[in-house]
Design a protein around this motif. Sequence first.
Motif, short mmCIF file in Angstrom:
data_model
loop_
_atom_site.label_atom_id
_atom_site.label_comp_id
_atom_site.label_asym_id
_atom_site.label_seq_id
_atom_site.Cartn_x
_atom_site.Cartn_y
_atom_site.Cartn_z
N ASP A 27 99.67 16.47 29.59
CA ASP A 27 100.58 15.76 28.70
C ASP A 27 101.45 16.77 27.96
OD1 ASP A 27 101.84 14.20 26.80
OD2 ASP A 27 100.00 13.36 25.98
N SER A 29 103.33 16.31 25.50
CA SER A 29 103.57 15.96 24.10
C SER A 29 103.17 17.11 23.19
CB SER A 29 102.75 14.72 23.71
OG SER A 29 103.16 13.61 24.44
N VAL A 43 108.23 17.10 21.58
CA VAL A 43 108.23 16.27 22.78
C VAL A 43 107.21 15.16 22.58
CG1 VAL A 43 107.79 16.22 25.27
CG2 VAL A 43 108.98 18.18 24.26
N ALA A 44 107.63 13.93 22.84
CA ALA A 44 106.76 12.77 22.64
C ALA A 44 107.01 11.74 23.75
CB ALA A 44 107.05 12.15 21.28
N PRO A 45 106.00 10.91 24.03
CA PRO A 45 106.18 9.87 25.03
C PRO A 45 107.32 8.92 24.66
CG PRO A 45 103.86 10.04 24.40
CD PRO A 45 104.66 10.88 23.44
N CYS A 46 108.08 8.51 25.68
CA CYS A 46 109.11 7.49 25.47
C CYS A 46 109.46 6.86 26.81
CB CYS A 46 110.35 8.05 24.77
SG CYS A 46 111.38 9.13 25.78
N TYR A 50 109.12 11.23 28.75
CA TYR A 50 109.07 12.01 27.52
C TYR A 50 110.47 12.29 26.99
CZ TYR A 50 104.24 12.60 28.68
OH TYR A 50 102.92 12.34 28.97
N CYS A 51 110.57 12.32 25.66
CA CYS A 51 111.82 12.67 24.99
C CYS A 51 111.54 13.84 24.06
CB CYS A 51 112.35 11.47 24.19
SG CYS A 51 112.88 10.10 25.25
N GLY A 52 112.58 14.64 23.81
CA GLY A 52 112.42 15.80 22.94
C GLY A 52 113.48 15.83 21.86
N ARG A 85 112.66 10.25 31.31
CA ARG A 85 111.83 9.05 31.42
C ARG A 85 111.40 8.71 32.84
NH1 ARG A 85 113.70 5.20 26.67
NH2 ARG A 85 114.73 6.74 25.37
#
Length: 137
Positions: A27, A29, A43-46, A50-52, A85
Amino acid sequence: MTPVSLRLAGLALAVGLVAPAHAAPNDPSGLWLTETGKSRVKVAPCGGGYCGTIVSAPGKALDANNPDPSLRGRSVIGVQILDARKPDGAGFSGTLYNPNDGKTYSGSLKLTKPDALEVSGCVLGFLCKSQTWTRTK
């Protein structure tokens, strides 16, 4: 239940509890230091990927090269620069915004080691440049 059945049930439960912990290293994230060592990106789930978002950058850190003149005075802190994504092999693909030149590129990210994230941006789909970001705390 027999003692053997109880042991097997206990083993199955233990494996079930441990298995999710093994998924975590894949992961991406978290907080990443860019290759230059000057900026940090969260960086996080979206949306299935993932989006940063930039969380720290040196100096005034203005989005001075943004193609939209009304955004050129804003800070890059809080700007989403990575939108990956779409699952793509071992990583995710999407777009990457570079505030240094104000352009958005097709992009991808791939976790190459638990603490190494390869981020690539491409022009025309084949002229690509990659950076390796380092996980930080």
